[in-house]
Design a protein around this motif. Structure first.
Motif, PDB file in Angstrom:
ATOM      1  N   LEU A   1       0.758  -1.104   0.128  1.00  0.00           N
ATOM      2  CA  LEU A   1       0.053   0.083  -0.040  1.00  0.00           C
ATOM      3  C   LEU A   1       1.070   1.264  -0.051  1.00  0.00           C
ATOM      4  O   LEU A   1       1.901   1.141   0.363  1.00  0.00           O
ATOM      5  CB  LEU A   1      -0.903   0.061   1.161  1.00  0.00           C
ATOM      6  CG  LEU A   1      -2.035  -1.118   1.356  1.00  0.00           C
ATOM      7  CD1 LEU A   1      -2.904  -1.009   2.533  1.00  0.00           C
ATOM      8  CD2 LEU A   1      -2.723  -1.145   0.060  1.00  0.00           C
ATOM      9  N   SER A   2       0.344   2.262  -0.433  1.00  0.00           N
ATOM     10  CA  SER A   2       1.029   3.548  -0.256  1.00  0.00           C
ATOM     11  C   SER A   2       1.170   4.256   1.002  1.00  0.00           C
ATOM     12  O   SER A   2       0.413   3.673   1.961  1.00  0.00           O
ATOM     13  CB  SER A   2       0.207   4.512  -1.279  1.00  0.00           C
ATOM     14  OG  SER A   2      -0.662   5.067  -0.784  1.00  0.00           O
ATOM     15  N   ILE A   3       2.040   5.125   1.014  1.00  0.00           N
ATOM     16  CA  ILE A   3       2.388   5.794   2.181  1.00  0.00           C
ATOM     17  C   ILE A   3       1.117   6.401   2.718  1.00  0.00           C
ATOM     18  O   ILE A   3       0.814   6.298   4.039  1.00  0.00           O
ATOM     19  CB  ILE A   3       3.473   7.035   2.086  1.00  0.00           C
ATOM     20  CG1 ILE A   3       4.819   6.427   1.726  1.00  0.00           C
ATOM     21  CG2 ILE A   3       3.469   7.888   3.338  1.00  0.00           C
ATOM     22  CD1 ILE A   3       5.795   7.445   1.442  1.00  0.00           C
ATOM     23  N   ALA A   4       0.185   7.132   1.809  1.00  0.00           N
ATOM     24  CA  ALA A   4      -1.042   7.812   2.339  1.00  0.00           C
ATOM     25  C   ALA A   4      -1.826   6.712   2.809  1.00  0.00           C
ATOM     26  O   ALA A   4      -2.627   6.811   3.888  1.00  0.00           O
ATOM     27  CB  ALA A   4      -1.427   8.513   1.043  1.00  0.00           C
ATOM     28  N   GLU A   5      -1.972   5.678   1.993  1.00  0.00           N
ATOM     29  CA  GLU A   5      -2.806   4.563   2.456  1.00  0.00           C
ATOM     30  C   GLU A   5      -2.552   3.920   3.908  1.00  0.00           C
ATOM     31  O   GLU A   5      -3.461   3.649   4.580  1.00  0.00           O
ATOM     32  CB  GLU A   5      -2.925   3.380   1.338  1.00  0.00           C
ATOM     33  CG  GLU A   5      -3.716   3.962   0.208  1.00  0.00           C
ATOM     34  CD  GLU A   5      -3.359   3.018  -0.911  1.00  0.00           C
ATOM     35  OE1 GLU A   5      -4.313   2.594  -1.807  1.00  0.00           O
ATOM     36  OE2 GLU A   5      -2.317   2.378  -1.187  1.00  0.00           O
ATOM     37  N   ASN A   6      -1.267   3.736   4.330  1.00  0.00           N
ATOM     38  CA  ASN A   6      -0.901   3.196   5.599  1.00  0.00           C
ATOM     39  C   ASN A   6      -1.106   4.062   6.590  1.00  0.00           C
ATOM     40  O   ASN A   6      -1.461   3.846   7.529  1.00  0.00           O
ATOM     41  CB  ASN A   6       0.801   2.949   5.388  1.00  0.00           C
ATOM     42  CG  ASN A   6       0.872   1.413   4.730  1.00  0.00           C
ATOM     43  OD1 ASN A   6       0.756   0.583   5.639  1.00  0.00           O
ATOM     44  ND2 ASN A   6       1.387   1.359   3.592  1.00  0.00           N
ATOM     45  N   ILE A   7      -0.863   5.522   6.299  1.00  0.00           N
ATOM     46  CA  ILE A   7      -1.011   6.504   7.231  1.00  0.00           C
ATOM     47  C   ILE A   7      -2.653   6.504   7.805  1.00  0.00           C
ATOM     48  O   ILE A   7      -2.744   6.524   8.959  1.00  0.00           O
ATOM     49  CB  ILE A   7      -0.857   7.885   6.782  1.00  0.00           C
ATOM     50  CG1 ILE A   7       0.844   8.047   6.602  1.00  0.00           C
ATOM     51  CG2 ILE A   7      -1.055   8.930   7.608  1.00  0.00           C
ATOM     52  CD1 ILE A   7       1.327   9.194   6.071  1.00  0.00           C
TER      53      ILE A   7
END
Length: 519
Positions: free
Chosen positions: A96-102
């Motif tokens: 998953l992307s950084i944004a999705e993880n955050i």
């Protein structure tokens, strides 16, 4: 200063073990509070009680946060008041992307539909706050460990954190990334964010902590105010209950015997990117009775070299020659490497070193099952005898050999991994970050085992990101940078400055060569 957290009389028991016994801790708002102790002292257990991993009712005692008694029944409850824990094993999803993880589990949505524009804009703000210059769309899998740690902190900030708990946040980071993370914690302190830092790196504790709580055997033994000028030796004395005059066991004058392992022109390509060489024409040797270190920065290729030697467990298009005892060795599979006399203690004990949901009894003999088997069937009595022997020899703290390794502290898990390979009785032992995430007392015990192995005629290779450790326990050093060996020196003549100079010079030579090619 205002007290933001107070834990009173916390007692937590597991079957046959009292992990916490009447523990008390007080943390002031806006400070960095360090929690230290030997492996098994109860640090992580205490923080799991605080964060609701161990819910209210499963322990005795009282938690006060912001002056109110709290009964957290899960992580969601603690997060709702701003208590956020970042565990030693990062909880990110690589693909998953950084944004999705955050924002995983905390999505920015309108009408039940994720608002990706807001998600990525808010993620960008958080990344800027933690000093990470990456696109929010970048996959976590494409980030190094240091950057992944910063993503975890950004994720915590997205939840309006008031008390940030970090469990061994720098254990997998190089020195540069560790410095950045500690600087970030100092910035948060200036912004009013309170932090609890669990770490075995006492130099880091001394640098950033305002106060320290010391646990020993599940009990609070000291609360230290760092403004009073606390030394590392003071902390160690409280941790282990005695002064530790020497961090490393004494070394006898090097007296190496026959060359045990010789590697010639070893080259390894990346398993996914065939055109990328990760280990480049490396040659080295280690003799019986010698401890040889491999120093280098994160990404230098040290672990890749070790894993490729051990049964080609990493890499592709591997070329070169390895000789053990002067004879060409077949290292084409892990089993053949073990049979040739080579052992490898991985840096990632939880993923590759242990069967976590199995017992000490079952883990210790794994690398040499034929030694405890009768006609292909494991002899349970011999299995138990072996496990008990190594439990005593390495001082593994456990309720019994039938305790599951997942419930052991990090240091005791590492001792189980070492026991497994010591029982295999190799001629050459490669230790990759052998003391990562373990306390100073357990480190000394492992250092002692390493020196005893050398004294018994074994050849030992140690890979470590801690330069003082390499200088303290090895006889000779190789320096690795960008896949190549760029220096060799006797430890008696080595220093951290000389190691870094070898790395920097190799980088300068590469840069000059590149400029000549362009010209």
């Amino acid at each position: 200063m205002t007290t933001i957290l107070e834990m009173r009389g916390i007692t937590k028991e597991f079957p046959g073990v009292k992990a916490l016994d009447d523990v008390n801790m007080r943390v002031a708002e806006g400070e960095i509070h360090a929690l230290v102790g030997e492996n098994g002292a109860g640090k992580s257990t205490l923080m799991k009680v605080l964060s609701g991993v161990y819910p209210h009712g499963s322990y005795d005692g009282e938690i006060l946060f912001d002056g109110q008694t709290r009964a957290f029944r899960g992580i969601r409850d603690s997060e709702d008041v701003g208590v956020i824990i970042i565990h030693q094993e990062l909880a990110l999803i690589p693909l998953l992307s950084i944004a999705e993880n955050i924002f995983l589990g905390n999505e920015r949505a309108k009408g039940g539909v994720i608002d990706w524009r807001e998600t990525e804009a808010r993620a960008a703000e958080l990344l800027k706050r933690v000093g990470l210059n990456e696109s929010p769309k970048t996959l976590v899998d494409d980030l190094g460990l240091g950057k992944q740690q910063l993503v975890e902190i950004a994720k915590a900030l997205s939840k309006d954190v008031r008390l940030l708990i970090l469990d061994e946040p720098t254990s997998s980071l190089n020195e540069q990334d560790s410095e950045k993370l500690l600087d970030l914690l100092a910035e948060f302190r200036a912004q009013g964010v309170t932090s609890i830092l669990i770490s075995h790196k006492l130099n880091e504790i001394s640098r950033v902590a305002d106060t320290i709580t010391v646990l020993r055997d599940g009990s609070t033994v000291a609360r230290l105010d760092c403004s009073d000028g606390i030394s590392e030796d003071d902390i160690i004395k409280d941790m282990v209950g005695r002064s530790l005059d020497d961090r490393y066991p004494p070394k006898e004058a090097p007296n190496p015997g026959q060359v045990a392992l010789e590697v010639r022109n070893w080259t390894v390509h990346h398993p996914l990117h065939a055109d990328r060489q990760v280990v480049k024409d490396v040659s080295f040797n280690v003799s019986r009775g010698e401890v040889v270190g491999i120093a280098g920065l994160m990404g230098a290729g040290r672990t890749e070299l070790a894993m490729s030697l051990f049964g080609r467990a990493w890499g592709r298009d591997i070329s070169g020659e390895a000789l053990i005892g002067g004879q060409p060795a077949d290292l084409s599979t892990p089993r053949k490497a073990i049979n040739a006399g080579l052992a490898y203690v991985t840096e990632d004990r939880k993923t590759f070193g242990l069967v976590l949901d199995d017992t000490i009894r079952r883990n210790v003999p794994l690398a040499k099952l034929d030694a405890i088997a009768d006609r292909g069937v494991v002899n349970r009595k011999r299995e138990a005898e072996v496990a008990e022997r190594y439990r005593d020899r390495l001082n593994i703290k456990s309720s019994s050999i039938d305790q599951e390794t997942v419930n052991l502290s990090g240091g005791n898990q590492q001792k189980v991994v070492l026991s497994k390979w010591l029982f295999a009785d190799p001629d050459v032992l490669i230790l990759d970050e052998p003391t990562r995430g373990i306390d100073v007392g357990a480190k000394f015990e492992i250092y002692t085992v390493i020196r005893e192995l050398a004294k018994a005629g074994k050849a030992v290779i140690v890979i470590s990101s801690e330069m003082p450790e390499l200088l303290g326990i090895t006889d000779r050093l190789y320096v690795m940078n960008e896949g190549r060996f760029v220096g060799e020196m006797s430890t008696s003549e080595a220093s951290q400055e000389k190691i870094m100079a070898a790395i920097i010079r190799s980088g300068d030579r590469k840069s000059a060569a590149s400029q000549e090619e362009v010209a």
